[in-house]
Design a protein around this motif. Structure first.
Motif, PDB file in Angstrom:
ATOM      1  N   GLU A 283     -67.953   9.778  11.395  1.00  0.00           N
ATOM      2  CA  GLU A 283     -66.350   9.927  11.939  1.00  0.00           C
ATOM      3  C   GLU A 283     -65.934   9.086  12.951  1.00  0.00           C
ATOM      4  N   GLY A 284     -64.708   8.891  13.178  1.00  0.00           N
ATOM      5  CA  GLY A 284     -64.418   7.672  14.336  1.00  0.00           C
ATOM      6  C   GLY A 284     -65.182   6.296  13.999  1.00  0.00           C
ATOM      7  N   LEU A 285     -65.890   6.037  12.807  1.00  0.00           N
ATOM      8  CA  LEU A 285     -66.863   4.723  12.918  1.00  0.00           C
ATOM      9  C   LEU A 285     -65.704   3.585  12.585  1.00  0.00           C
ATOM     10  N   TYR A 286     -65.683   2.333  12.837  1.00  0.00           N
ATOM     11  CA  TYR A 286     -64.666   1.164  12.866  1.00  0.00           C
ATOM     12  C   TYR A 286     -65.214   0.377  11.972  1.00  0.00           C
ATOM     13  N   SER A 287     -64.385  -0.079  11.247  1.00  0.00           N
ATOM     14  CA  SER A 287     -65.147  -1.355   9.804  1.00  0.00           C
ATOM     15  C   SER A 287     -63.863  -2.079  10.269  1.00  0.00           C
ATOM     16  N   ILE A 288     -64.529  -3.255  10.310  1.00  0.00           N
ATOM     17  CA  ILE A 288     -63.653  -4.917   9.864  1.00  0.00           C
ATOM     18  C   ILE A 288     -63.853  -4.867   8.772  1.00  0.00           C
ATOM     19  N   SER A 289     -62.516  -5.347   7.313  1.00  0.00           N
ATOM     20  CA  SER A 289     -62.194  -4.779   6.574  1.00  0.00           C
ATOM     21  C   SER A 289     -61.709  -6.300   5.951  1.00  0.00           C
ATOM     22  N   GLY A 290     -60.844  -6.605   4.394  1.00  0.00           N
ATOM     23  CA  GLY A 290     -60.663  -7.323   3.964  1.00  0.00           C
ATOM     24  C   GLY A 290     -59.385  -6.704   3.431  1.00  0.00           C
ATOM     25  N   PHE A 291     -58.893  -5.819   2.980  1.00  0.00           N
ATOM     26  CA  PHE A 291     -57.703  -5.205   3.133  1.00  0.00           C
ATOM     27  C   PHE A 291     -58.171  -3.458   2.733  1.00  0.00           C
ATOM     28  N   GLU A 292     -56.868  -3.256   2.303  1.00  0.00           N
ATOM     29  CA  GLU A 292     -56.841  -1.243   2.737  1.00  0.00           C
ATOM     30  C   GLU A 292     -57.259  -0.573   1.579  1.00  0.00           C
ATOM     31  N   ILE A 293     -58.589   0.887   1.533  1.00  0.00           N
ATOM     32  CA  ILE A 293     -58.736   1.140   0.180  1.00  0.00           C
ATOM     33  C   ILE A 293     -57.985   1.691  -0.672  1.00  0.00           C
ATOM     34  N   PRO A 294     -57.422   1.978  -1.611  1.00  0.00           N
ATOM     35  CA  PRO A 294     -56.132   2.867  -2.313  1.00  0.00           C
ATOM     36  C   PRO A 294     -57.027   4.413  -2.022  1.00  0.00           C
ATOM     37  N   TYR A 295     -56.246   5.098  -2.138  1.00  0.00           N
ATOM     38  CA  TYR A 295     -56.527   6.453  -2.293  1.00  0.00           C
ATOM     39  C   TYR A 295     -56.160   7.613  -3.849  1.00  0.00           C
ATOM     40  N   GLU A 296     -56.216   7.664  -4.353  1.00  0.00           N
ATOM     41  CA  GLU A 296     -55.331   8.435  -5.529  1.00  0.00           C
ATOM     42  C   GLU A 296     -54.437   9.622  -5.161  1.00  0.00           C
ATOM     43  N   ASP A 297     -54.855   9.903  -4.334  1.00  0.00           N
ATOM     44  CA  ASP A 297     -52.724  11.084  -3.537  1.00  0.00           C
ATOM     45  C   ASP A 297     -52.173  10.004  -3.113  1.00  0.00           C
ATOM     46  N   ILE A 361     -52.618  -7.587  -6.682  1.00  0.00           N
ATOM     47  CA  ILE A 361     -51.601  -5.843  -6.986  1.00  0.00           C
ATOM     48  C   ILE A 361     -52.043  -4.882  -5.100  1.00  0.00           C
ATOM     49  N   PHE A 362     -52.701  -4.864  -4.804  1.00  0.00           N
ATOM     50  CA  PHE A 362     -53.368  -3.864  -3.761  1.00  0.00           C
ATOM     51  C   PHE A 362     -52.651  -4.701  -2.569  1.00  0.00           C
ATOM     52  N   ASN A 363     -51.928  -5.285  -2.310  1.00  0.00           N
ATOM     53  CA  ASN A 363     -51.192  -6.244  -0.833  1.00  0.00           C
ATOM     54  C   ASN A 363     -52.302  -6.856   0.057  1.00  0.00           C
ATOM     55  N   SER A 364     -52.929  -7.405  -1.272  1.00  0.00           N
ATOM     56  CA  SER A 364     -53.997  -8.041   0.015  1.00  0.00           C
ATOM     57  C   SER A 364     -53.530  -9.578   0.975  1.00  0.00           C
ATOM     58  N   PRO A 365     -54.424 -10.114   1.422  1.00  0.00           N
ATOM     59  CA  PRO A 365     -53.816 -11.675   2.117  1.00  0.00           C
ATOM     60  C   PRO A 365     -53.683 -12.594   1.200  1.00  0.00           C
ATOM     61  N   PRO A 366     -52.663 -13.673   0.437  1.00  0.00           N
ATOM     62  CA  PRO A 366     -52.742 -14.320  -0.540  1.00  0.00           C
ATOM     63  C   PRO A 366     -54.215 -15.048  -0.706  1.00  0.00           C
ATOM     64  N   THR A 380     -57.838 -10.154   8.851  1.00  0.00           N
ATOM     65  CA  THR A 380     -58.982  -9.596   8.929  1.00  0.00           C
ATOM     66  C   THR A 380     -57.700  -8.886   9.194  1.00  0.00           C
ATOM     67  N   GLN A 381     -58.836  -6.848   8.465  1.00  0.00           N
ATOM     68  CA  GLN A 381     -58.217  -5.823   8.771  1.00  0.00           C
ATOM     69  C   GLN A 381     -59.170  -4.811   9.738  1.00  0.00           C
ATOM     70  N   VAL A 382     -58.920  -4.152  10.511  1.00  0.00           N
ATOM     71  CA  VAL A 382     -59.872  -3.525  10.984  1.00  0.00           C
ATOM     72  C   VAL A 382     -59.412  -2.321  10.977  1.00  0.00           C
ATOM     73  N   GLN A 383     -60.443  -1.215  10.327  1.00  0.00           N
ATOM     74  CA  GLN A 383     -59.829   0.023  10.159  1.00  0.00           C
ATOM     75  C   GLN A 383     -60.859   2.122  10.698  1.00  0.00           C
ATOM     76  N   GLN A 384     -60.689   2.811  10.239  1.00  0.00           N
ATOM     77  CA  GLN A 384     -61.301   3.809  10.889  1.00  0.00           C
ATOM     78  C   GLN A 384     -61.363   4.393  10.071  1.00  0.00           C
ATOM     79  N   ILE A 385     -63.054   5.167  10.158  1.00  0.00           N
ATOM     80  CA  ILE A 385     -63.332   6.814   9.489  1.00  0.00           C
ATOM     81  C   ILE A 385     -62.257   8.402   9.915  1.00  0.00           C
ATOM     82  N   LYS A 386     -60.929   8.395   9.309  1.00  0.00           N
ATOM     83  CA  LYS A 386     -61.097  10.118  10.489  1.00  0.00           C
ATOM     84  C   LYS A 386     -60.749  10.952   9.158  1.00  0.00           C
ATOM     85  N   ASN A 387     -61.051  11.868   9.235  1.00  0.00           N
ATOM     86  CA  ASN A 387     -60.932  13.010   8.491  1.00  0.00           C
ATOM     87  C   ASN A 387     -61.969  12.687   6.632  1.00  0.00           C
TER      88      ASN A 387
END
Length: 399
Positions: A283-297, A361-366, A380-387
């Motif tokens: 919990e609270g870990l940050y990470s560098i990323s290329g695109f947002e990870i989609p969740y089913e809900d 379709i995932f809204n990644s950079p072109p 680049t993006q930065v994301q974080q683990i929350k809940n």
């Protein structure tokens, strides 16, 4: 001017031209393309240490091929995917590549897996005039090419490079949190050293000295010595040039010692398995990323539909790796479509270098290439683990 003098001038001019060094031509194959089929190859780790990457990547590729073929193919040609298991072993990757080039007559190698395996086998492709497109490694050798070596024009990469993405993510976090004692723990291999380079280059640019630099051997599972050292070096932020198990191990160890510190993962840390396996520890870990990870809900529209189709096909939820595999084939299909009905290797190369933009379709950079730049983008993006899930903190970062 007399006709004969003019003729002599033209003849001398023609003779002079024959003595100019010929512009080196890139040899490109047209094999694997028939009236109704395009044969592509890939090698993945389906049985070795990174099969948790190789299997979903292969699934994503199969799904894209099935979708494209069900819709009638590209200009009437169906895609045939030849998939080989490298076991993440460079020697096996070389043999697999030779087999695909010589026996299966692949037109292009799409999305092959891993830095050591891709590096070992790419010359087999280039020597035969086969393109290497969108390999699953962010190492520089996948897109940097020497204009004096025409066969190197056959490589294109659409994966965020480690050095640039590390610099962009680190710069953002340093400015956001005003860290004074940044540290790094990195995997002692080609990947980890790329992350270390990004770390060192960015701190140098910001005139900050690292408080601690520590490494671990690939496959290690005990990080108590590294964590104890970083704690005693008063690190207030730790960059992890790691993959999946290591961030979990390190953060579990830090919690045991009651050490409160900010952790930032390089791009391979940004996968669903980290919060799924690490639970409270990460919990609270940050990470560098290329695109947002989609969740089913929370996914909408085409992405929601895609996630449901993937689950139906493979009996498991899609992850980052599946998206990357799917996009590798969709990107290939986009540029093949651009190349037109009379498909040749040269026409595909021209389409790739045309500056035409592919958007997923995932809204990644072109994705966009040119004659001089074979790397799709460095956004680049930065994301974080929350809940227990990855949440976007900041996007559109460039260094």
């Amino acid at each position: 001017m007399s006709k004969s003098f003019k003729a002599l001038g033209l003849a001398v001019g023609a003779l002079a031209l024959t003595h100019l060094p010929a512009a080196a031509q890139t040899k490109i194959t047209n094999q694997g393309v028939s009236a109704d089929e395009i044969v592509i190859g890939t090698h993945q780790d389906l049985s070795g240490p990174i099969k948790f990457w190789g299997v979903p990547v292969s699934n994503g590729m199969k799904m894209a091929v099935e979708e494209i073929n069900a819709a009638g193919g590209i200009h009437g040609r169906k895609i045939k995917l030849v998939l080989e298991d490298s076991g993440y072993d460079p020697k096996r990757a070389v043999l697999a590549s030779q087999k695909m080039v010589e026996r299966d007559k692949v037109f292009a190698m799409v999305g092959p897996m891993g830095s050591p395996t891709v590096l070992a086998s790419q010359d087999v492709l280039f020597d035969a005039g086969v393109m290497q497109l969108f390999p699953l490694t962010a190492a520089e050798f996948t897109y940097k090419f020497d204009p004096a070596k025409p066969q190197e024009r056959l490589k294109f990469s659409n994966i965020l490079p480690y050095v640039e993405s590390t610099r962009a993510g680190l710069k953002y976090m340093m400015e956001l949190k005003k860290f004074k004692n940044p540290c790094i723990m990195y995997q002692d291999d080609e990947y980890g050293k790329n992350v270390l380079d990004g770390f060192n280059q960015q701190l140098e640019a910001m005139k900050v000295k690292p408080a601690s630099i520590t490494s671990y051997k690939r496959g290690a599972s005990d990080f108590s010595a590294q964590v104890a050292k970083m704690k005693s070096d008063n690190c207030d932020m730790v960059l992890l040039g790691a993959v999946i198990r290591e961030p979990i191990g390190v953060m579990t160890e830090a919690k045991k010692l009651g050490w409160e510190v900010t952790f930032l993962g390089a791009t391979p840390v940004n996968v669903l398995e980290v919060p799924a396996l690490g639970k409270e520890a990460v919990e609270g870990l940050y990470s560098i990323s290329g695109f947002e990870i989609p969740y089913e809900d929370t996914a909408k529209g085409k992405v929601k539909e895609w996630l449901a189709n993937y689950k139906k096909m493979f009996g498991s939820a899609a992850n980052t790796q599946a998206i990357i595999g799917y996009n590798a084939v969709q990107t290939f299909a986009f540029y093949v479509n651009k190349a037109g009905k009379e498909l040749t290797g040269q026409k595909l190369l021209d389409a790739l270098e045309s500056g035409a933009e592919f958007r997923d379709i995932f809204n990644s950079p072109p994705t966009k290439f040119s004659k001089t730049n074979h790397l799709a983008n460095t956004i680049t993006q930065v994301q974080q683990i929350k809940n227990g899930r990855w949440v976007l903190v900041k996007d559109g970062l460039m260094f």
